[in-house]
Design an enzyme around this catalytic site. Structure first.
Site, PDB file in Angstrom:
ATOM      1  N   TYR A  21      -3.482  -8.659  24.481  1.00  0.00           N
ATOM      2  CA  TYR A  21      -2.376  -9.610  24.236  1.00  0.00           C
ATOM      3  C   TYR A  21      -1.148  -9.211  25.062  1.00  0.00           C
ATOM      4  CZ  TYR A  21      -4.105 -12.819  20.683  1.00  0.00           C
ATOM      5  OH  TYR A  21      -4.770 -13.827  20.041  1.00  0.00           O
ATOM      6  N   TYR A  62       1.726 -18.366   9.046  1.00  0.00           N
ATOM      7  CA  TYR A  62       2.776 -19.059   9.806  1.00  0.00           C
ATOM      8  C   TYR A  62       4.117 -18.751   9.177  1.00  0.00           C
ATOM      9  CZ  TYR A  62      -1.250 -21.434  11.724  1.00  0.00           C
ATOM     10  OH  TYR A  62      -2.462 -21.683  12.333  1.00  0.00           O
ATOM     11  N   GLY A 118       0.828  -1.204   0.000  1.00  0.00           N
ATOM     12  CA  GLY A 118       0.000   0.000   0.000  1.00  0.00           C
ATOM     13  C   GLY A 118       0.861   1.252   0.000  1.00  0.00           C
ATOM     14  N   ASN A 161      -2.983  -8.417   0.240  1.00  0.00           N
ATOM     15  CA  ASN A 161      -3.959  -9.090  -0.635  1.00  0.00           C
ATOM     16  C   ASN A 161      -4.303  -8.209  -1.850  1.00  0.00           C
ATOM     17  OD1 ASN A 161      -5.606  -7.111   0.398  1.00  0.00           O
ATOM     18  ND2 ASN A 161      -7.271  -8.478   0.993  1.00  0.00           N
ATOM     19  N   THR A 166      -6.279  -2.657  -1.928  1.00  0.00           N
ATOM     20  CA  THR A 166      -6.053  -1.267  -2.349  1.00  0.00           C
ATOM     21  C   THR A 166      -4.601  -1.022  -2.751  1.00  0.00           C
ATOM     22  OG1 THR A 166      -5.747  -0.672  -0.020  1.00  0.00           O
ATOM     23  CG2 THR A 166      -7.898  -0.194  -0.980  1.00  0.00           C
ATOM     24  N   TYR A 224     -14.510   1.208  10.026  1.00  0.00           N
ATOM     25  CA  TYR A 224     -13.082   1.540  10.110  1.00  0.00           C
ATOM     26  C   TYR A 224     -12.721   1.975  11.530  1.00  0.00           C
ATOM     27  CZ  TYR A 224      -8.620   3.810   8.887  1.00  0.00           C
ATOM     28  OH  TYR A 224      -7.296   4.192   8.821  1.00  0.00           O
TER      29      TYR A 224
HETATM   30  N1  LIG Z   1      -2.503   7.216   5.139  1.00  0.00           N
HETATM   31  C1  LIG Z   1      -3.016   7.744   6.218  1.00  0.00           C
HETATM   32  O1  LIG Z   1      -3.192   8.961   6.289  1.00  0.00           O
HETATM   33  C2  LIG Z   1      -3.347   6.887   7.415  1.00  0.00           C
HETATM   34  C3  LIG Z   1      -3.852   7.512   8.562  1.00  0.00           C
HETATM   35  C4  LIG Z   1      -4.160   6.743   9.668  1.00  0.00           C
HETATM   36  C5  LIG Z   1      -3.956   5.372   9.658  1.00  0.00           C
HETATM   37  N2  LIG Z   1      -3.452   4.786   8.535  1.00  0.00           N
HETATM   38  C6  LIG Z   1      -3.288   3.317   8.567  1.00  0.00           C
HETATM   39  O2  LIG Z   1      -2.072   2.948   7.963  1.00  0.00           O
HETATM   40  C7  LIG Z   1      -2.250   1.723   7.250  1.00  0.00           C
HETATM   41  C8  LIG Z   1      -1.793   1.901   5.805  1.00  0.00           C
HETATM   42  O3  LIG Z   1      -2.582   2.905   5.195  1.00  0.00           O
HETATM   43  P1  LIG Z   1      -2.327   3.408   3.704  1.00  0.00           P
HETATM   44  O4  LIG Z   1      -2.630   4.852   3.682  1.00  0.00           O
HETATM   45  O5  LIG Z   1      -1.010   2.942   3.239  1.00  0.00           O
HETATM   46  O6  LIG Z   1      -3.516   2.675   2.937  1.00  0.00           O
HETATM   47  P2  LIG Z   1      -3.478   1.685   1.680  1.00  0.00           P
HETATM   48  O7  LIG Z   1      -4.892   1.354   1.366  1.00  0.00           O
HETATM   49  O8  LIG Z   1      -2.629   2.257   0.607  1.00  0.00           O
HETATM   50  O9  LIG Z   1      -2.736   0.425   2.285  1.00  0.00           O
HETATM   51  C9  LIG Z   1      -3.371  -0.634   2.935  1.00  0.00           C
HETATM   52  C10 LIG Z   1      -2.799  -1.928   2.388  1.00  0.00           C
HETATM   53  O10 LIG Z   1      -3.413  -3.030   3.084  1.00  0.00           O
HETATM   54  C11 LIG Z   1      -3.767  -4.010   2.126  1.00  0.00           C
HETATM   55  N3  LIG Z   1      -4.868  -4.803   2.679  1.00  0.00           N
HETATM   56  C12 LIG Z   1      -6.154  -4.409   2.907  1.00  0.00           C
HETATM   57  N4  LIG Z   1      -6.861  -5.423   3.436  1.00  0.00           N
HETATM   58  C13 LIG Z   1      -6.006  -6.478   3.557  1.00  0.00           C
HETATM   59  C14 LIG Z   1      -6.150  -7.800   4.020  1.00  0.00           C
HETATM   60  N5  LIG Z   1      -7.318  -8.265   4.500  1.00  0.00           N
HETATM   61  N6  LIG Z   1      -5.052  -8.631   3.975  1.00  0.00           N
HETATM   62  C15 LIG Z   1      -3.868  -8.177   3.499  1.00  0.00           C
HETATM   63  N7  LIG Z   1      -3.679  -6.929   3.034  1.00  0.00           N
HETATM   64  C16 LIG Z   1      -4.747  -6.089   3.070  1.00  0.00           C
HETATM   65  C17 LIG Z   1      -4.146  -3.225   0.890  1.00  0.00           C
HETATM   66  O11 LIG Z   1      -4.135  -3.992  -0.301  1.00  0.00           O
HETATM   67  C18 LIG Z   1      -3.090  -2.121   0.895  1.00  0.00           C
HETATM   68  O12 LIG Z   1      -1.919  -2.517   0.235  1.00  0.00           O
HETATM   69  C19 LIG Z   1      -3.713   1.347   7.373  1.00  0.00           C
HETATM   70  O13 LIG Z   1      -3.856   0.397   8.407  1.00  0.00           O
HETATM   71  C20 LIG Z   1      -4.380   2.641   7.759  1.00  0.00           C
HETATM   72  O14 LIG Z   1      -5.526   2.423   8.521  1.00  0.00           O
HETATM   73  C21 LIG Z   1      -3.163   5.514   7.413  1.00  0.00           C
END
Ligand SMILES: NC(=O)c1ccc[n+]([C@@H]2O[C@H](COP(=O)([O-])OP(=O)(O)OC[C@H]3O[C@@H](n4cnc5c(N)ncnc54)[C@H](O)[C@@H]3O)[C@@H](O)[C@H]2O)c1
Length: 311
Positions: free
Chosen positions: A158, A63, A11, A33, A36, A144
């Site tokens: 945990y 694992y 991501g 996966n 996104t 979310y």
């Molecule tokens: N970008 C921001 O401003 C921001 C702010 C707060 C929190 N976050 C957190 O940081 C993390 C990354 O965010 P991002 O901005 O890079 O978003 P993003 O959508 O680009 O990245 C999320 C990644 O998780 C993968 N993913 C989603 N569901 C999955 C699953 N079930 N199994 C495996 N992979 C899965 C997606 O394919 C993607 O590559 C997220 O957890 C998000 O909640 C981001």
């Protein structure tokens, strides 16, 4: 050399984190996966023998042998997390259970990418970590917000029950190259609209504020958090305290892109927070961290990325 698992590694944030951890001399297992994220985000890392990409959904157990886990897997923008809200909650909750279970089995340290959304539409400003938040449990953002809140609960249980070494980062709005141009986040929306000369969409009257952290600063904060003493669990805010209204953000982007875009106003989406600004005193004190990149400079890098993408 540490073996590090990054979930959601393909991501936006995850790809930058993988890049930095590799450059620091670690062995990286990137799990995604591709809901996104995309292989393109990490294609430049594929030839590195210390980088491995695995297609896997974190709602299923995994694992592997690792020393550290960064749990980032979860769609992060409203259109994506609202597309399949049940799966969003599952990803946060089942994903946390599976990754915490893995951490427990192999004795790994684990960091959760939590979010400022756990504060909901806050009554206190700026937000400190001890504020419990004001979140609607039944709205369209709840899959979310509440998923992430439950993941935090699981991390702390945990830790208390199984002594798993945890770190919880509450990430505030982050931007930079490799943001998805179509995922509805304000910075990417405004840049794409400005570059095309389309009207810039402001929700509400544009007086609501957000704080924007450049991706390299954010990654630096996560790595520093992972390196803290084992008694330091967080939660800790990681974000840039500079606060901007949506109107001023639009103005800055119009100037930096030399665009003649006009503004267009639409009604506010449900439960949209009016103000968001991190108090980062805890990060300063325990992580010795503060963001370095100013908004104008960070936006220039991001605009350049979007220009190259469209050329
Ligand atoms: N970008 C921001 O401003 C921001 C702010 C707060 C929190 N976050 C957190 O940081 C993390 C990354 O965010 P991002 O901005 O890079 O978003 P993003 O959508 O680009 O990245 C999320 C990644 O998780 C993968 N993913 C989603 N569901 C999955 C699953 N079930 N199994 C495996 N992979 C899965 C997606 O394919 C993607 O590559 C997220 O957890 C998000 O909640 C981001």
């Amino acid at each position: 050399m540490k073996k590090i698992l990054v979930t959601g590694g393909a991501g936006f944030l995850g790809s930058h984190l993988c890049e930095r951890l590799l450059a620091d001399g670690n062995d990286i297992l990137c799990v995604d996966n591709f809901y996104t994220g995309s292989k393109k985000n990490v294609s430049h890392l594929m030839s590195n023998p210390h980088f491995e990409l695995m297609r896997h959904d974190v709602t299923f157990p995994l694992y592997v042998e690792v020393d550290e886990i960064y749990n980032l897997a979860c769609p992060a923008s409203p259109p994506h997390y609202q597309y399949d809200p049940v799966q969003t909650t599952k990803t946060s909750v089942h994903g946390a259970i599976n990754m915490l279970g893995l951490a427990k089995r192999v004795g790994a340290k684990i960091l959760q990418a939590s979010t400022s959304e756990v504060y909901g539409d806050p009554e206190v400003h700026p937000q400190k970590e001890e504020y419990w938040g004001r979140v609607n449990p039944i709205g369209i953002r709840s899959c979310y917000d509440e998923g992430k809140r439950c993941a935090e609960t699981l991390f702390f249980d945990y830790w208390r029950q199984h002594q798993v070494e945890i770190k919880v980062a509450r990430i505030f709005n982050t931007y930079g190259p490799r943001m998805d141009p179509n995922d509805g986040r304000v910075v990417s929306n405004f840049i794409v609209q400005a570059l095309k000369g389309d009207p810039i969409t402001i929700y509400g009257d544009g007086s609501q504020t957000r704080s924007f952290c450049y991706v390299n600063d954010l990654v630096d904060g996560l790595i520093k958090l992972m390196a803290t003493h084992k008694d330091f669990t967080g939660p800790v805010n990681i974000g840039n305290p500079g606060e901007f209204t949506m109107l001023s953000l639009a103005q800055i982007i119009i100037e930096l892109t030399n665009s003649d875009s006009q503004l267009t106003f639409k009604s506010l989406p449900q439960d949209d927070p009016k103000q968001r600004q991190p108090d980062i005193e805890l990060a300063r004190r325990f992580l010795n961290w503060a963001p370095n990149m100013g908004l104008q400079d960070g936006l220039k890098q991001t605009i350049q990325y979007f220009k190259e993408m469209h050329s």
